[in-house]
Design an enzyme around this catalytic site. Structure first.
Site, PDB file in Angstrom:
ATOM      1  N   HIS A  51     -17.342   5.496  11.175  1.00 24.57           N
ATOM      2  CA  HIS A  51     -16.038   4.880  11.437  1.00 24.57           C
ATOM      3  C   HIS A  51     -15.693   3.877  10.342  1.00 24.57           C
ATOM      4  O   HIS A  51     -14.609   3.948   9.737  1.00 24.57           O
ATOM      5  CB  HIS A  51     -16.069   4.190  12.803  1.00 24.57           C
ATOM      6  N   GLU A  52     -16.612   2.958  10.071  1.00 22.08           N
ATOM      7  CA  GLU A  52     -16.349   1.965   9.021  1.00 22.08           C
ATOM      8  C   GLU A  52     -16.308   2.621   7.646  1.00 22.08           C
ATOM      9  O   GLU A  52     -15.533   2.216   6.776  1.00 22.08           O
ATOM     10  CB  GLU A  52     -17.411   0.864   9.057  1.00 22.08           C
ATOM     11  N   HIS A  73     -12.806   3.888   6.866  1.00 22.30           N
ATOM     12  CA  HIS A  73     -11.920   2.840   6.344  1.00 22.30           C
ATOM     13  C   HIS A  73     -12.201   2.585   4.868  1.00 22.30           C
ATOM     14  O   HIS A  73     -11.287   2.477   4.042  1.00 22.30           O
ATOM     15  CB  HIS A  73     -12.144   1.531   7.109  1.00 22.30           C
TER      16      HIS A  73
END
Length: 250
Positions: free
Chosen positions: A46-47, A50
């Site tokens: 998820h990170e 980004h």
């Protein structure tokens, strides 16, 4: 930062002490959560989503730090900071912001094909930006340059102030449709880019699982990617501002 340096038995304050102090102030103290390997991997992807989009989307703010260390209510966070002070925001930059904000959810979809609740903060940020584009900044061809919401504070994405503007039901529906269109287009772009850069995404997730926190230099080294180009296609120049503009919290 000085207290952290002293607790680490050092006589000088290092950059890591300042960054750790910033995280503690913004997000809260570390939480000793016992996360499963599957949960940690999902947070890392998820990170990583980004961060990868912060490196490949033109005009994106440089990625300053990524961590999967739980703090406060956050399980992970990606910090981005502008390369210089900004007072005016072009439409392409706002779209780049939304693409990056949706990178966490998009990474989960690319890797796992499913969704989780971890994108709640991202969805809120993306919706606020897209709604501002439509109702405050005249960036919808369909609705034109008409103020449809009260002006907010001077910070991008700030909460709106003043009395609500009365609009017709048809106009309100058109606003919602335009907001959904912008978010859908940015989400599709996030998916396309993460599929194209799946190799760097996997490498970054593995590094986060191993080290938990990566700074800007380490992110570039692990992914093998250069910083994002400027909106005009030229490389970014100059030192980034110290206060991050964007924080993507899982």
């Amino acid at each position: 930062a000085a207290l952290l340096a002293a607790r680490r038995e050092r006589n000088n304050v290092a950059q890591k002490d300042f960054l750790d102090a910033l995280e503690k102030i913004v997000l809260g103290p570390e939480r000793p959560l016992v996360l499963s390997r599957a949960d940690r991997e999902r947070i890392a992807y998820h990170e990583g989503g980004h961060a990868i989009l912060g490196l490949v989307v033109a005009g994106a703010d440089p990625v300053h730090r990524v961590t999967i260390v739980p703090r406060g209510q956050a399980l992970g966070v990606t910090y981005q900071r502008p390369d210089a002070d900004r007072y005016n925001y072009p439409e392409q930059y706002l779209r780049a912001r939304i693409v990056g904000i949706l990178g966490g959810r998009a990474a989960e979809e690319v890797v796992y094909g499913t969704k989780t609740t971890g994108a709640e903060n991202d969805i809120e940020q993306a919706t606020n930006l897209a709604r501002g584009m439509v109702t405050r900044w005249g960036m919808s061809e369909r609705l034109g340059m008409v103020q449809l919401a009260p002006s907010g504070n001077r910070f991008l994405g700030g909460a709106p102030g003043g009395a609500p503007r009365e609009i017709s039901e048809a106009t309100a529906q058109a606003v919602d449709e335009e907001v959904r269109r912008i978010i859908a287009e940015c989400h599709a772009e996030a998916l396309r880019l993460l599929r194209a850069y799946r190799g760097p995404l996997d490498a970054l997730a593995r590094a986060l699982l191993e080290r938990e926190t990566l700074d800007e230099r380490e992110i570039l080294q692990v992914t093998g990617l250069p910083p994002a180009p400027a909106l005009d296609g030229r490389p970014l120049e100059g030192k980034a501002a110290e206060v991050p503009l964007a924080q993507h919290v899982t």
